[in-house]
Scaffold this motif. Structure first.
Motif, mmCIF file in Angstrom:
data_model
loop_
_atom_site.group_PDB
_atom_site.id
_atom_site.type_symbol
_atom_site.label_atom_id
_atom_site.label_comp_id
_atom_site.label_asym_id
_atom_site.label_seq_id
_atom_site.Cartn_x
_atom_site.Cartn_y
_atom_site.Cartn_z
ATOM 1 N N ARG A 207 -1.782 8.629 -1.115
ATOM 2 C CA ARG A 207 -1.588 7.405 -0.347
ATOM 3 C C ARG A 207 -2.321 7.479 1.001
ATOM 4 O O ARG A 207 -3.044 8.440 1.279
ATOM 5 N N LEU B 14 3.166 -1.962 7.349
ATOM 6 C CA LEU B 14 2.803 -1.233 6.140
ATOM 7 C C LEU B 14 3.784 -0.094 5.860
ATOM 8 O O LEU B 14 4.149 0.168 4.717
ATOM 9 N N ALA C 120 -5.524 3.433 6.209
ATOM 10 C CA ALA C 120 -5.314 1.999 5.995
ATOM 11 C C ALA C 120 -5.382 1.357 7.374
ATOM 12 O O ALA C 120 -4.429 1.436 8.149
ATOM 13 N N ARG D 229 7.466 -1.542 5.069
ATOM 14 C CA ARG D 229 7.595 -2.045 3.701
ATOM 15 C C ARG D 229 7.460 -0.939 2.652
ATOM 16 O O ARG D 229 7.561 -1.193 1.453
ATOM 17 N N GLY D 230 7.180 0.285 3.100
ATOM 18 C CA GLY D 230 7.004 1.385 2.172
ATOM 19 C C GLY D 230 5.650 1.416 1.507
ATOM 20 O O GLY D 230 5.439 2.146 0.535
ATOM 21 N N GLU D 231 4.693 0.641 2.044
ATOM 22 C CA GLU D 231 3.355 0.598 1.457
ATOM 23 C C GLU D 231 2.491 1.767 1.925
ATOM 24 O O GLU D 231 1.434 2.035 1.351
ATOM 25 N N ALA D 232 2.919 2.436 2.974
ATOM 26 C CA ALA D 232 2.246 3.639 3.467
ATOM 27 C C ALA D 232 3.327 4.662 3.811
ATOM 28 O O ALA D 232 4.367 4.293 4.368
#
Length: 258
Positions: free
Chosen positions: A131, A176, A165, A179-182
């Motif tokens: 990630r 990010l 990112a 929201r748990g996207e990173a």
């Protein structure tokens, strides 16, 4: 661009007439949102005058002011973008002041068990796995520039430079992670404490990056006397706890009153 919780007007909307002539228009770094929303509410309550905010990355706001967007005050997250406008003669240098300071932290989603010791030689790549590391754009957004400097100082940049990112502003980077996207992100301490969905995994050593100073100044073209009043309020003893509540360090004040 972030929507203010108080009164918000994006530069294009202000230009189109959504802000009245008497409104004080403030272009401010996204990381200042919570503190300035509170300060604006207090000032409007005390004076019955109006202030509108446009929040974004300092680089974007500086470029908008350069392009002629109508702002009375510019509140930057770093010295470089204020210096940029000063070099273009677009601020009133006599009004400029470094008002607050901040610190830089590494955040993870709430509930994360990630533990990081930010010391020389740290390698974040194994922690990230497949990630990415969320942070502001490293060549333009102040928080991104500070973050890159800190990672370079610690010898960690080469290991993650292709795993970033990059976000348009620090609050977007925070989102990010929230929201748990990173799995990790680099933001200001004030951003981290504003979001209950993230946790501070580590704080970057002070000497690992340039001092984080937020300067504020009147723009050259401002003719609104209320802008002078609002700037004085931001420097007042009354506003100081509003910044401190959000985790800022107040560097300069100028007595009380508005």
């Amino acid at each position: 661009m972030l929507v203010a919780g108080l009164i918000f007007a994006a530069p294009a909307l202000i230009e189109g007439g959504s802000a009245q002539a008497k409104d004080v228009v403030v272009f401010a770094a996204a990381s200042l949102k919570n503190a300035l929303d509170d300060a604006g509410a207090a000032w409007m309550r005390d004076t019955s005058r109006r202030v509108v905010f446009s929040y974004a990355a300092s680089n974007a706001l500086a470029k908008q002011i350069e392009a002629g967007a109508p702002a009375d005050l510019f509140f930057s997250a770093d010295l470089d973008w204020m210096d940029y406008l000063a070099s273009k003669n677009l601020i009133r240098s006599e009004s400029r002041i470094g008002l607050v300071g901040n610190s830089l932290v590494l955040v993870a989603p709430k509930g994360s068990t990630i533990q990081v010791a930010l010391q020389p030689g740290i390698d974040l790549a194994p922690i990230l796995g497949s990630r990415r590391l969320a942070m502001g754009h490293v060549e333009a957004v102040p928080a991104g520039k500070y973050g890159k400097a800190a990672l370079e100082h610690l010898g960690a940049w080469e290991g993650v430079k292709d795993r970033i990112a990059q976000a348009d502003n620090v609050r977007a980077a925070l989102l990010l992670v929230s929201r748990g996207e990173a799995p990790l992100g680099i933001v200001y301490k004030t951003d981290a404490v504003s979001d209950p969905n993230v946790t501070i995994a580590a704080t970057f050593p002070t000497g690992s990056h340039p001092s984080i100073v937020y300067p504020v100044a009147l723009t050259r073209d401002s003719t609104n006397p209320d802008a002078v009043s609002f700037l004085a309020f931001l420097r007042s003893a009354q506003a100081k706890p509003l910044f401190e509540k959000q985790g800022f360090t107040v560097i300069n004040t100028a007595g009380s009153g508005s």
